[in-house]
Design a protein around this motif. Structure first.
Motif, PDB file in Angstrom:
ATOM      1  N   ALA A  84     -91.805  54.397  17.217  1.00  0.00           N
ATOM      2  CA  ALA A  84     -91.368  54.057  18.579  1.00  0.00           C
ATOM      3  C   ALA A  84     -89.916  53.606  18.540  1.00  0.00           C
ATOM      4  CB  ALA A  84     -92.249  52.952  19.151  1.00  0.00           C
ATOM      5  N   PHE A  85     -89.097  54.222  19.364  1.00  0.00           N
ATOM      6  CA  PHE A  85     -87.679  53.892  19.429  1.00  0.00           C
ATOM      7  C   PHE A  85     -87.374  53.367  20.831  1.00  0.00           C
ATOM      8  CE2 PHE A  85     -83.199  54.152  19.650  1.00  0.00           C
ATOM      9  CZ  PHE A  85     -82.691  54.283  18.368  1.00  0.00           C
ATOM     10  N   LEU A  86     -87.014  52.091  20.919  1.00  0.00           N
ATOM     11  CA  LEU A  86     -86.681  51.478  22.205  1.00  0.00           C
ATOM     12  C   LEU A  86     -85.164  51.453  22.338  1.00  0.00           C
ATOM     13  CD1 LEU A  86     -89.146  48.446  21.841  1.00  0.00           C
ATOM     14  CD2 LEU A  86     -89.586  50.648  22.939  1.00  0.00           C
ATOM     15  N   THR A  87     -84.686  52.094  23.375  1.00  0.00           N
ATOM     16  CA  THR A  87     -83.227  52.172  23.514  1.00  0.00           C
ATOM     17  C   THR A  87     -82.790  51.656  24.866  1.00  0.00           C
ATOM     18  OG1 THR A  87     -81.295  53.582  23.192  1.00  0.00           O
ATOM     19  CG2 THR A  87     -83.122  54.508  24.461  1.00  0.00           C
ATOM     20  N   ALA A  88     -81.536  51.265  24.943  1.00  0.00           N
ATOM     21  CA  ALA A  88     -80.967  50.806  26.210  1.00  0.00           C
ATOM     22  C   ALA A  88     -79.499  51.185  26.211  1.00  0.00           C
ATOM     23  CB  ALA A  88     -81.156  49.312  26.377  1.00  0.00           C
ATOM     24  N   ALA A  89     -78.729  50.630  27.139  1.00  0.00           N
ATOM     25  CA  ALA A  89     -77.285  50.826  27.218  1.00  0.00           C
ATOM     26  C   ALA A  89     -76.935  52.079  28.001  1.00  0.00           C
ATOM     27  CB  ALA A  89     -76.626  50.872  25.857  1.00  0.00           C
ATOM     28  N   ALA A  90     -77.469  53.234  27.632  1.00  0.00           N
ATOM     29  CA  ALA A  90     -77.186  54.445  28.391  1.00  0.00           C
ATOM     30  C   ALA A  90     -78.432  55.306  28.356  1.00  0.00           C
ATOM     31  CB  ALA A  90     -76.001  55.190  27.790  1.00  0.00           C
ATOM     32  N   PRO A  91     -78.735  56.007  29.448  1.00  0.00           N
ATOM     33  CA  PRO A  91     -79.931  56.839  29.440  1.00  0.00           C
ATOM     34  C   PRO A  91     -79.804  57.949  28.408  1.00  0.00           C
ATOM     35  CG  PRO A  91     -78.652  57.161  31.466  1.00  0.00           C
ATOM     36  CD  PRO A  91     -78.020  56.046  30.725  1.00  0.00           C
ATOM     37  N   PRO A  92     -80.858  58.211  27.664  1.00  0.00           N
ATOM     38  CA  PRO A  92     -80.792  59.237  26.629  1.00  0.00           C
ATOM     39  C   PRO A  92     -80.692  60.635  27.251  1.00  0.00           C
ATOM     40  CG  PRO A  92     -82.842  57.945  26.505  1.00  0.00           C
ATOM     41  CD  PRO A  92     -82.169  57.576  27.760  1.00  0.00           C
ATOM     42  N   PRO A  93     -79.671  61.416  26.906  1.00  0.00           N
ATOM     43  CA  PRO A  93     -79.561  62.775  27.445  1.00  0.00           C
ATOM     44  C   PRO A  93     -80.717  63.638  26.949  1.00  0.00           C
ATOM     45  CG  PRO A  93     -77.538  62.093  26.318  1.00  0.00           C
ATOM     46  CD  PRO A  93     -78.579  61.105  25.985  1.00  0.00           C
ATOM     47  N   GLN A  94     -80.987  64.679  27.721  1.00  0.00           N
ATOM     48  CA  GLN A  94     -82.132  65.535  27.446  1.00  0.00           C
ATOM     49  C   GLN A  94     -82.120  66.090  26.023  1.00  0.00           C
ATOM     50  OE1 GLN A  94     -82.291  69.180  29.771  1.00  0.00           O
ATOM     51  NE2 GLN A  94     -83.278  70.015  27.960  1.00  0.00           N
ATOM     52  N   ALA A  95     -80.951  66.573  25.586  1.00  0.00           N
ATOM     53  CA  ALA A  95     -80.876  67.195  24.272  1.00  0.00           C
ATOM     54  C   ALA A  95     -81.249  66.187  23.178  1.00  0.00           C
ATOM     55  CB  ALA A  95     -79.470  67.737  24.023  1.00  0.00           C
ATOM     56  N   VAL A  96     -80.788  64.954  23.362  1.00  0.00           N
ATOM     57  CA  VAL A  96     -81.074  63.913  22.382  1.00  0.00           C
ATOM     58  C   VAL A  96     -82.562  63.566  22.399  1.00  0.00           C
ATOM     59  CG1 VAL A  96     -80.646  61.490  21.820  1.00  0.00           C
ATOM     60  CG2 VAL A  96     -78.743  62.984  22.456  1.00  0.00           C
ATOM     61  N   LEU A  97     -83.127  63.453  23.592  1.00  0.00           N
ATOM     62  CA  LEU A  97     -84.554  63.145  23.714  1.00  0.00           C
ATOM     63  C   LEU A  97     -85.404  64.183  23.022  1.00  0.00           C
ATOM     64  CD1 LEU A  97     -85.206  61.982  27.363  1.00  0.00           C
ATOM     65  CD2 LEU A  97     -85.419  60.684  25.238  1.00  0.00           C
ATOM     66  N   ALA A 116     -84.518  66.286  20.687  1.00  0.00           N
ATOM     67  CA  ALA A 116     -84.309  66.255  19.243  1.00  0.00           C
ATOM     68  C   ALA A 116     -85.009  65.050  18.622  1.00  0.00           C
ATOM     69  CB  ALA A 116     -82.812  66.217  18.934  1.00  0.00           C
ATOM     70  N   MET A 117     -84.980  63.902  19.301  1.00  0.00           N
ATOM     71  CA  MET A 117     -85.645  62.710  18.777  1.00  0.00           C
ATOM     72  C   MET A 117     -87.159  62.944  18.698  1.00  0.00           C
ATOM     73  SD  MET A 117     -83.645  60.167  17.907  1.00  0.00           S
ATOM     74  CE  MET A 117     -84.538  58.603  18.079  1.00  0.00           C
ATOM     75  N   GLY A 118     -87.711  63.535  19.740  1.00  0.00           N
ATOM     76  CA  GLY A 118     -89.140  63.829  19.726  1.00  0.00           C
ATOM     77  C   GLY A 118     -89.508  64.732  18.565  1.00  0.00           C
ATOM     78  N   ALA A 119     -88.703  65.766  18.386  1.00  0.00           N
ATOM     79  CA  ALA A 119     -88.975  66.706  17.296  1.00  0.00           C
ATOM     80  C   ALA A 119     -88.833  66.025  15.937  1.00  0.00           C
ATOM     81  CB  ALA A 119     -88.028  67.902  17.397  1.00  0.00           C
ATOM     82  N   ALA A 120     -87.949  65.024  15.855  1.00  0.00           N
ATOM     83  CA  ALA A 120     -87.736  64.330  14.590  1.00  0.00           C
ATOM     84  C   ALA A 120     -88.789  63.254  14.339  1.00  0.00           C
ATOM     85  CB  ALA A 120     -86.337  63.708  14.569  1.00  0.00           C
ATOM     86  N   PRO A 128     -77.849  54.021  21.781  1.00  0.00           N
ATOM     87  CA  PRO A 128     -77.844  55.489  21.653  1.00  0.00           C
ATOM     88  C   PRO A 128     -77.143  55.963  20.384  1.00  0.00           C
ATOM     89  CG  PRO A 128     -77.304  54.834  23.901  1.00  0.00           C
ATOM     90  CD  PRO A 128     -77.393  53.569  23.100  1.00  0.00           C
ATOM     91  N   ILE A 129     -76.155  55.204  19.933  1.00  0.00           N
ATOM     92  CA  ILE A 129     -75.417  55.612  18.747  1.00  0.00           C
ATOM     93  C   ILE A 129     -76.336  55.696  17.525  1.00  0.00           C
ATOM     94  CG2 ILE A 129     -74.709  53.304  17.986  1.00  0.00           C
ATOM     95  CD1 ILE A 129     -71.944  54.397  17.462  1.00  0.00           C
ATOM     96  N   VAL A 130     -77.391  54.904  17.499  1.00  0.00           N
ATOM     97  CA  VAL A 130     -78.329  54.945  16.369  1.00  0.00           C
ATOM     98  C   VAL A 130     -79.141  56.248  16.401  1.00  0.00           C
ATOM     99  CG1 VAL A 130     -80.245  53.764  15.220  1.00  0.00           C
ATOM    100  CG2 VAL A 130     -78.422  52.431  16.285  1.00  0.00           C
ATOM    101  N   MET A 131     -79.435  56.699  17.611  1.00  0.00           N
ATOM    102  CA  MET A 131     -80.113  58.000  17.718  1.00  0.00           C
ATOM    103  C   MET A 131     -79.227  59.103  17.150  1.00  0.00           C
ATOM    104  SD  MET A 131     -82.092  58.135  21.326  1.00  0.00           S
ATOM    105  CE  MET A 131     -81.792  56.789  22.421  1.00  0.00           C
ATOM    106  N   GLN A 132     -77.946  59.057  17.512  1.00  0.00           N
ATOM    107  CA  GLN A 132     -77.003  60.057  17.003  1.00  0.00           C
ATOM    108  C   GLN A 132     -76.965  60.028  15.480  1.00  0.00           C
ATOM    109  OE1 GLN A 132     -75.611  62.244  18.781  1.00  0.00           O
ATOM    110  NE2 GLN A 132     -75.430  61.451  20.866  1.00  0.00           N
ATOM    111  N   LEU A 133     -76.952  58.824  14.946  1.00  0.00           N
ATOM    112  CA  LEU A 133     -76.907  58.636  13.506  1.00  0.00           C
ATOM    113  C   LEU A 133     -78.127  59.276  12.847  1.00  0.00           C
ATOM    114  CD1 LEU A 133     -74.741  56.977  12.035  1.00  0.00           C
ATOM    115  CD2 LEU A 133     -76.321  55.057  12.013  1.00  0.00           C
ATOM    116  N   LEU A 134     -79.291  59.029  13.436  1.00  0.00           N
ATOM    117  CA  LEU A 134     -80.530  59.583  12.869  1.00  0.00           C
ATOM    118  C   LEU A 134     -80.537  61.101  12.966  1.00  0.00           C
ATOM    119  CD1 LEU A 134     -83.074  56.987  14.329  1.00  0.00           C
ATOM    120  CD2 LEU A 134     -82.563  57.344  11.897  1.00  0.00           C
ATOM    121  N   LEU A 135     -80.062  61.598  14.116  1.00  0.00           N
ATOM    122  CA  LEU A 135     -80.124  63.049  14.340  1.00  0.00           C
ATOM    123  C   LEU A 135     -79.070  63.795  13.527  1.00  0.00           C
ATOM    124  CD1 LEU A 135     -80.845  63.148  18.171  1.00  0.00           C
ATOM    125  CD2 LEU A 135     -82.443  63.511  16.275  1.00  0.00           C
TER     126      LEU A 135
END
Lengths: 551, 551
Positions: free
Chosen positions: B311-324, B326-330, B289-296
């Motif tokens: 395609a972004f495959l993530t694990a470790a913690a479920p992605p929170p709605q706000a991050v999801l 924002a990732m989609g929009a990005a 998830p930290i990589v998503m934060q970095l990108l956003l």
């Protein structure tokens, strides 16, 4: 790499202690687990379309469990053979799961066999149950009369079949299912090496041979199909290939990996194909070259616009350039596969290189004509000398035999250790197909070993002569066989099918070939007329070879 | 299905005669065969990009063979451990093939370990060779001094590393490769159960445990990754996940199945990520998830337009709605995976249903928050009672332990039979993660068993409290742990990281939570500041738990 299982063993290491198999870290590979997953994850997704019928994955799973439970209650279990004589119907898909759930082996019989051949298969496989479609009752009744085994006979009465035919068994398929528990907790196979299915090859000489598949190979070929065929999630798959043929190239099981939709079709006709493609948004189909011809030769009344580009996986014969071009223009992306009944259907793919797209049409067709390279789940595919089993040079010229090695090769031929040993001689499965290896490692078949023509000491590839004939605009199909010849030993003889309304003289065709072939390869005799074909669309060369002796 | 390997055996059947394994129909499953295939089929396709470096598949294959041959010539073979301390570099990928080609086991060491932990791993794994990157020399030198084993030390000098660091070994990596034959004919593993790699878990208590993978599991997870990640042919894969972590979720091997391109990156920074995405046409990446934060959170200067959706495959913690959102929009399509070191990395996927797309953002995020269902190559994934090992009801409420069963579960912990037996008790691998099973069978984790907070006899899921905190617009990360409490036993204590420039008072945050949580679940204490994280981006709760005792 050296694909050997006899690697020398060092002394036990730290990794050989206390790290054994247990149910948590080792489970038998089996395609049955794919259906279980699809039914749990996508219970409401449509698994089967057949006429007006729609069945979801949970419904399919429940019916398979019913079938398995009912068979098990009637004493069917590990190592028993359950034969089926079925069209491409939902019941046939159910049998692919319900039968092996009991530990039994599914024997899918070719629906075009005659009564004597059916009786042979029933006896040889020691069938304990026969599940049969009403359409085939005329042939089943005499087959059962001839057979020594007395299987329990179950009748399938498919509402999509409106032709003649009577029940021949003692129990209806739906009545059998009613005996079974839809939540039956079937057991995984005790060993992934256990047999899952039995497929009799439609041998051209001698008795059919019973090819035995195991759970491990079927499970792996499914994964290979998904990756090689780029099925994606939820493909919509149209059945034209008979499901009795190599278990439909294992697609009866493959679709469960990706929760795809089976679109069943009892009869392969152009109008019905286009209607299914358009109505159900078909994404993929497998078919013999004859299905391409059917699609391309469809009338305007039969045609319907495709919903999107459709992937067409074909095997049996390399698609000629004209067909490839026409298929592309019609909206189909063709992939060329290769395999045999002994390799679970396709185990080799003409893996396409992106930069080949830039080639001209002839060069593209030349690339596409090659059988190609191994599936990711096949460990070895090579052209080797049939005598020495040594790999031949990759020069595009040295002929040898196409040989397979790996986990998607059959266990062997049932009750036929001699044929099994001969097929596996040297540690490779010998396909009987002859071919060459190109400098880039791609393999191209030149002939079946029994189809090669030896004329004045020279080998002539019947495929090469057929290719030359096929390029003539009037020709729709061609088959070349050896004709006994007092002087040359053998000479090529061609049987040619012309396109509707087209005409061409034999002399003109030979002249056409002369521009394309060396003199000794030219067909000396040409016969026009429809070619005899098997149920899977293969030309029956053994019949032509007989005719060549007398015509 | 009953996933049992102890199915009762009937008497031998006709299928038990003359249908045995031989080299033609049985080969050990191994991911090494995928590289062999990629190098033969797509020799010129780019396998590796690293700074200005480009290596084709034939070059990669030749270098792996050189490495294997050189190690073998120096006496490395079956069951020997070759440890590596490497960044995400081409050499690390080569080690994933070259080392197991010899029969040896690859031990990828975590580059963030301290000298004592490194020394422990080297000793415990009995490393005979250590291949190490110059960047880590400062920590390697003391680790080697402390370790009892005296491995052959090989230095990698990556031109992309411009920082300080000295060679610590007796031989350079390129000099080692020069000793080996690029056409070395390595042997397949003698048994697919043979170990392929050793991964020490970054345990939060006690000594690290050495998780042993085998060739069979690695080969199968690769196929699972291709299918689950929809990699297609020739994906371009950007490395952010450390390759030392579960062998990069087995992607070091996976890409060979589909002849993909590895885009290496020594350091995960926003500018470099966007540059690589844009320049190389990246199609897929895995990341915490930290990589998503970095990108956003990248600045405009760091951002570059994406070439297409990624395609972004993530694990470790479920992605929170706000991050999801924002990732989609990005331009990123996020897939949520789950697994542990013991399951080769990801073995569970939040398999998305098409009709969930129509849900509103909150409901979609709720679906996405669930860990989901088994990979097609995992045979069992369930929530079970840790005491009885019985499956819990699928009611979305009954807590139990997430348990795995199948071929992508480790062989066990090296030289630790007690821990192995405890992990496999009852025939399932016990993850230590607690969760529930929803009515649709999807599994959702609620906590690590050691992270659960027990307050006045009630279980409080730390994840649930963290979720509530995370939804506050000022919060960028939150971790909740148990704080010892004289009256309640434990109470929830929150550690909160705020977004740059954002402010919020503890009381306001607690009030925010009160609107979303039952009273007993409210954090009683809140501490603001940066959270301690592991090299893979996981919050180090054990450190927070220590702080909770004193703050």
């Amino acid at each position: 790499m050296t694909t050997s299982t006899t690697a020398d063993r060092a002394a036990p290491s730290i990794y050989d202690r206390d790290l054994d198999r247990n149910p948590a870290n080792y489970q038998p590979l089996t395609p049955l687990s794919y259906l279980d997953r699809a039914a749990r994850v996508f219970p409401d997704h449509t698994a089967i379309i057949h006429g007006p019928l729609r069945r979801s994955y949970s419904e399919l799973d429940a019916r398979c469990r019913r079938l398995g439970a009912a068979l098990a209650a009637r004493g069917i279990g590990r190592g028993d053979t359950v034969a089926v004589l079925l069209a491409n119907t939902p019941e046939m898909i159910e049998c692919h799961y319900g039968v092996p759930m009991t530990g039994a082996v599914l024997n899918t019989l070719n629906t075009r066999l005659d009564a004597a051949a059916l009786a042979f298969c029933l006896d040889h496989g020691e069938a304990r149950v026969l599940i049969t479609d009403r359409e085939f009752s005329k042939i089943v009744a005499p087959a059962l009369a001839q057979a020594r085994v007395k299987p329990l006979v179950i009748d399938v009465d498919d509402p999509e079949f409106t032709g003649p035919g009577e029940a021949v068994g003692s129990l209806g398929y739906e009545a059998l299912l009613a005996e079974g528990d839809p939540a039956w907790d079937w057991a995984m196979p005790g060993d992934e090496w256990d047999a899952i299915s039995l497929n009799y090859t439609s041998g051209t000489t001698g008795d059919p041979k019973g090819v035995v598949y195991h759970h491990r190979g079927a499970a792996l070929l499914c994964l290979g199909n998904v990756i090689t065929g780029a099925l994606g999630q939820h493909p919509v798959y149209l059945w034209t290939l008979p499901m009795f043929h190599c278990n439909g190239w294992c697609f009866c099981w493959t679709l469960s990996v990706v929760a795809g939709t089976h679109v069943c079709l009892r009869q392969v006709r152009a109008g019905a194909l286009y209607q299914a493609l358009a109505e159900h948004g078909v994404t993929h189909l497998c078919g013999a070259p004859i299905v391409m011809q059917l699609l391309l030769n469809a009338s305007n009344a039969e045609r319907r616009p495709l919903p999107h580009r459709v992937a067409f996986l074909t095997a049996a014969a390399p698609p000629p350039q004209a067909v490839l071009g026409a298929m592309g223009a019609a909206g189909f992306d063709v992939t060329h596969l290769y395999g045999l009944t002994e390799t679970y259907g396709p185990a080799v793919v003409n893996a396409w290189h992106r930069d080949w797209d830039a080639l001209d049409a002839d060069a593209r067709a030349e690339k596409m004509a090659r059988q190609g390279v191994r599936y990711p789940v096949l460990e070895g595919f090579d052209i080797r000398d049939p005598e020495t089993c040594e790999s031949v040079p990759a020069d595009g010229e040295t002929m040898g035999e196409a040989m397979f090695r790996g986990n998607v090769v059959m266990r062997g031929y049932l009750k036929n250790p001699e044929a099994t040993q001969a097929a596996f001689k040297g540690g490779w499965f010998r396909s009987g197909d002859l071919g060459v290896k190109h400098p880039d490692g791609y393999i191209q078949l030149k002939d079946r070993s029994k189809d090669i023509i030896i004329s004045g000491g020279e080998n002539i590839s019947s495929i090469e002569v057929e290719d030359a004939l096929f390029r003539h605009p009037a020709v729709s199909a061609a088959a070349v066989v050896a004709r006994p010849d007092a002087k040359w030993g053998e000479t090529p003889m061609a049987f040619v099918e012309l396109k509707p309304g087209a005409t061409v003289e034999a002399d003109a065709l030979i002249a056409w070939c002369r521009e394309r072939l060396a003199g000794y390869k030219l067909p000396r005799h040409i016969v026009f007329g429809e070619l005899p074909k098997t149920s899977t669309g293969k030309v029956q060369k053994y019949l032509l070879r007989e005719r060549a002796k007398t015509e």
